[in-house]
Design a protein around this motif. Structure first.
Motif, PDB file in Angstrom:
ATOM      1  N   SER A  11       0.252  -1.591  -0.236  1.00 33.09           N
ATOM      2  CA  SER A  11       0.108   0.008   0.013  1.00 33.09           C
ATOM      3  C   SER A  11       0.760   1.210   0.084  1.00 33.09           C
ATOM      4  N   ASP A  15       0.591   3.740  -2.876  1.00 34.92           N
ATOM      5  CA  ASP A  15       0.664   5.607  -2.284  1.00 34.92           C
ATOM      6  C   ASP A  15       2.189   6.778  -2.719  1.00 34.92           C
ATOM      7  N   GLU A  37      -8.333   6.516  -4.768  1.00 39.00           N
ATOM      8  CA  GLU A  37      -7.597   7.655  -3.868  1.00 39.00           C
ATOM      9  C   GLU A  37      -8.443   9.078  -2.922  1.00 39.00           C
ATOM     10  N   VAL A 114     -14.833   2.417   0.114  1.00 35.11           N
ATOM     11  CA  VAL A 114     -13.361   3.075   0.930  1.00 35.11           C
ATOM     12  C   VAL A 114     -14.084   3.135   2.191  1.00 35.11           C
ATOM     13  N   ARG A 117     -14.472   0.306   4.787  1.00 31.90           N
ATOM     14  CA  ARG A 117     -13.182  -0.337   5.061  1.00 31.90           C
ATOM     15  C   ARG A 117     -12.955   0.172   6.738  1.00 31.90           C
ATOM     16  N   TRP A 122      -9.728  -4.625   6.079  1.00 36.70           N
ATOM     17  CA  TRP A 122      -9.094  -4.587   4.735  1.00 36.70           C
ATOM     18  C   TRP A 122     -10.125  -5.644   3.232  1.00 36.70           C
ATOM     19  N   ALA A 349      -4.424  -6.056  -5.215  1.00 34.65           N
ATOM     20  CA  ALA A 349      -4.157  -4.587  -5.537  1.00 34.65           C
ATOM     21  C   ALA A 349      -3.308  -4.077  -6.887  1.00 34.65           C
ATOM     22  N   GLN A 352      -6.021  -1.940  -8.883  1.00 29.78           N
ATOM     23  CA  GLN A 352      -6.108  -0.623  -8.352  1.00 29.78           C
ATOM     24  C   GLN A 352      -5.019  -0.209  -9.572  1.00 29.78           C
ATOM     25  N   TRP A 417      -6.760   5.945   4.883  1.00 32.65           N
ATOM     26  CA  TRP A 417      -7.942   4.679   4.473  1.00 32.65           C
ATOM     27  C   TRP A 417      -6.999   3.622   3.579  1.00 32.65           C
ATOM     28  N   ASN A 418      -6.449   3.886   3.177  1.00 29.83           N
ATOM     29  CA  ASN A 418      -4.998   2.668   2.381  1.00 29.83           C
ATOM     30  C   ASN A 418      -4.123   1.881   3.046  1.00 29.83           C
ATOM     31  N   LYS A 419      -4.456   1.832   4.517  1.00 28.91           N
ATOM     32  CA  LYS A 419      -3.398   1.104   5.379  1.00 28.91           C
ATOM     33  C   LYS A 419      -3.835   0.124   6.208  1.00 28.91           C
TER      34      LYS A 419
END
Length: 493
Positions: A11, A15, A37, A114, A117, A122, A349, A352, A417-419
Motif C-alpha cells: 500500500s 501511495d 485514492e 473505501v 473499510r 481490509w 492490489a 488499483q 484509508w489504504n493502511k
C-alpha cells in the motif's frame, strides 16, 4: 513478514505511485485518472453545491423507476392506494439514508467502499466491493433492458432488443469513461428533457387512468403482497453504494445539511414521481384494449408507454419514446462509474493500477451480454433481481451507519484509508453481515426460493428478508463491535 505487513508495504508503494500519477488529474483527452485514492482537502475544487441535486435528478429521471413502480399492480396485485402509499413512505425512509451517505464524500474525500473499510476492515470489505460490482452490473442490466425494449417498440420491432441494448450501452460507455467532471457536466442538464417527456406521458394517459380498488378480500394475503412490494421498493437503497462517489471533490467545509437536502430532493422527487406515474399508466390497460394488448400478460410497461405516446402523438410520440429510452444513459453512467471503483476495492492490489475507465468498459461489455439474454424475461428479471439488491445492501448500510453514528460519531483518521494495519480486522462487521444474510434468507419470498419465516404472513408468504436481515445485522454488530475493539485495539479514529 505477515501477510498484513506485506499488504501495508504494498500500500505504501502504491501511495508513492499514486502521488506521482495524480500530479495530473486527467489525460490529454480529459479522462479522469483518479480511482480509489483519497482526495486531499487542498485538492477539492468542486464547489457547485447544486450538483448534488442535478446529479441525482438525472440519475433517477429514467424509465427504470417507472417500470419498477408499475409492478406493484402488474406483479403484486395491490390496489392503487396501497401501492402509492408503499412508494412514498418506503422511498422517503430509504432515500433519506442514501442522502446521509452522500455526506461521506465532502467529509472524508473517500469513495463509498473505501469508507466502509473503517467498519468492515481490509479483507471483509473486499467481499462488499465484489457484491457492489455485481449489483452495479445487475442494475445496469435492468436499466438497459427497460430502455432497450422501449427503443425496440419505437422502431415497430424492426430494431431487435439486442441491437437497442448495444446502442444504449455504447452511448453510456462513451460518456462514463471520462469520469467525475464530465459525469457532472452531463447530469446538470440531462434531467430536463426527461421531466418534460414524462409529464407529457402522464398527461396523455390521464383520460384513461382508472382506479384499482382492493380486490383481494383475504387480508393476510394483501399484507403479504404489500410487504413483498416494499422489498422491491427498498432496492433503491442500492444508491448507498455510490452516494458519495460523486462529491468527493467538494470541500470539507461544505454545508452538509445542503448536501443532504439536495441529494434527498434529487433522489426522492424523480423516484416517487416516476413510480407513481408507472402505477397510473398501467391502470389505463383496464380502459383501453390497445393499451391492454401492449401491456400484455407479462406486464411490458415500456411497450405500453410507446403505445400511449404514438397513439396520441404519432411521429412526435416516437421522438419522445426515443428520448425516454436514452434516459438509461444518465443512470448507467452513475452505475458504470462506481462499478470501476468497486472492482478496485474488491480485487487484489494490482486492480488499483488498472485505470477506472478500463473497468467501465469491461463492465459495459459484461452487462451487454447478460442484458441481451435477459431481455425476453424482463418482468421476472425485474421482480427477482431488485429484492436481492435490498437484502445485502440494507445489511451493509446498517453496519456502516451504526459504525459512523454510534461508535465513531463521525470521527475518522481518513489518512488510514489504504493502511490495513490501521483499519479494523472486520470480525464484527463480517459476522454481523453473515448472520444478517442468514436472517434475510429465512425471510425471503422469491419464485425460486422461499424462507420458512416468510410463510408466516398470508397464504402465499411475504418477503420480509430485508427487514429481518438489517435488524439481525444491526443487533449483532452493536454487540460484537465493542468486543472486537477491546481485544484487537484496531478501532482508532
Amino acid at each position: 513478514m505477515s501477510d498484513e505487513e506485506k499488504q501495508t508495504v504494498l500500500s505504501d508503494s502504491l501511495d508513492v505511485d499514486l502521488e506521482a500519477k495524480l500530479d495530473k488529474e486527467e489525460t490529454a483527452l480529459g479522462v479522469e485518472i483518479r480511482g480509489l485514492e483519497r482526495v486531499l482537502p487542498e485538492d477539492r475544487k468542486h464547489t457547485t453545491m447544486l450538483d448534488n441535486l442535478t446529479m441525482w435528478l438525472s440519475a433517477d429521471f429514467s424509465i427504470a423507476p417507472l417500470a419498477n413502480g408499475a409492478i406493484g399492480l402488474t406483479v403484486f396485485g395491490l390496489s392503487l392506494t396501497e401501492a402509492i402509499t408503499v412508494v412514498v413512505i418506503t422511498n422517503f425512509v430509504v432515500l433519506s439514508v442514501v442522502s446521509y451517505f452522500a455526506t461521506f464524500g465532502p467529509r472524508l474525500g473517500l469513495r463509498q467502499f473505501v469508507v466502509s473499510r473503517f467498519s468492515f476492515g481490509w479483507y471483509p470489505n473486499k467481499v462488499m466491493g465484489i457484491l457492489s460490482s455485481i449489483t452495479s452490473l445487475g442494475w445496469s442490466c435492468v436499466n438497459v433492458i427497460s430502455a432497450g425494449l422501449l427503443l425496440t417498440s419505437a422502431s415497430n420491432d424492426k430494431l431487435p432488443a439486442w441491437a437497442s441494448i448495444l446502442i444504449l450501452a455504447v452511448l453510456t460507455s462513451v460518456i462514463g469513461i471520462f469520469g467525475y467532471k464530465w459525469v457532472h457536466r452531463y447530469q446538470r442538464f440531462a434531467w430536463f428533457p426527461l421531466l418534460i417527456s414524462f409529464c407529457i406521458l402522464l398527461g396523455l394517459a390521464a383520460p384513461d387512468i382508472t382506479n384499482v380498488p382492493d380486490k383481494n378480500p383475504d387480508y393476510p394475503s394483501r399484507i403479504g403482497n404489500i410487504l413483498s412490494y416494499t422489498a422491491t421498493v427498498i432496492s433503491m437503497v442500492g444508491w448507498c453504494t455510490a452516494a458519495c462517489d460523486f462529491n468527493v471533490n467538494m470541500p470539507e467545509n461544505s454545508n452538509m445539511f445542503l448536501v443532504y437536502i439536495y441529494t434527498l430532493i434529487g433522489t426522492f422527487v424523480p423516484t416517487v414521481f416516476l413510480m407513481i406515474t408507472g402505477l397510473l399508466v398501467v391502470t389505463t390497460a383496464q380502459a383501453t384494449d390497445a393499451y391492454a394488448a401492449a401491456l400484455g400478460v407479462g406486464g411490458n410497461t415500456p411497450a405500453l408507454m410507446q403505445t400511449i405516446y404514438t397513439t396520441k402523438l404519432g411521429g412526435f410520440g416516437t421522438f419522445l419514446t426515443i428520448i425516454v429510452a436514452l434516459s438509461v444513459v444518465q443512470v448507467n453512467i452513475a452505475n458504470d462509474y462506481s462499478l470501476g471503483l468497486s472492482l478496485q476495492v474488491g480485487g487484489p492490489a494490482f486492480f488499483q493500477r488498472i485505470p477506472r475507465w478500463m473497468w467501465t468498459l469491461l463492465g459495459s461489455a459484461a452487462y451487454i451480454l447478460v442484458a441481451c439474454f435477459g431481455a425476453n424475461s424482463y418482468v421476472s428479471t425485474l421482480s427477482n433481481f431488485l429484492p436481492l439488491v435490498g437484502y445485502w445492501v440494507l445489511i451493509y448500510v446498517t453496519i456502516v451507519f451504526i459504525e459512523d453514528v454510534v461508535f465513531r460519531k463521525g470521527k475518522y483518521d481518513a489518512t488510514a484509508w489504504n493502511k490495513p494495519s490501521k483499519l479494523p480486522h472486520g470480525y464484527a462487521a463480517g459476522a454481523a453481515f453473515c448472520l444478517g444474510m442468514v436472517a434475510a434468507g429465512l425471510g425471503m419470498n422469491q419464485a425460486w426460493a422461499q424462507g420458512p419465516l416468510s410463510k408466516a404472513v398470508g397464504p402465499y408468504g411475504a418477503d420480509i428478508g430485508t427487514e429481518l436481515g438489517a435488524g439481525v445485522a444491526g443487533i449483532v454488530y452493536v454487540i460484537l463491535r465493542p468486543l472486537e475493539a477491546k481485544y484487537t485495539g484496531r478501532f482508532q479514529h
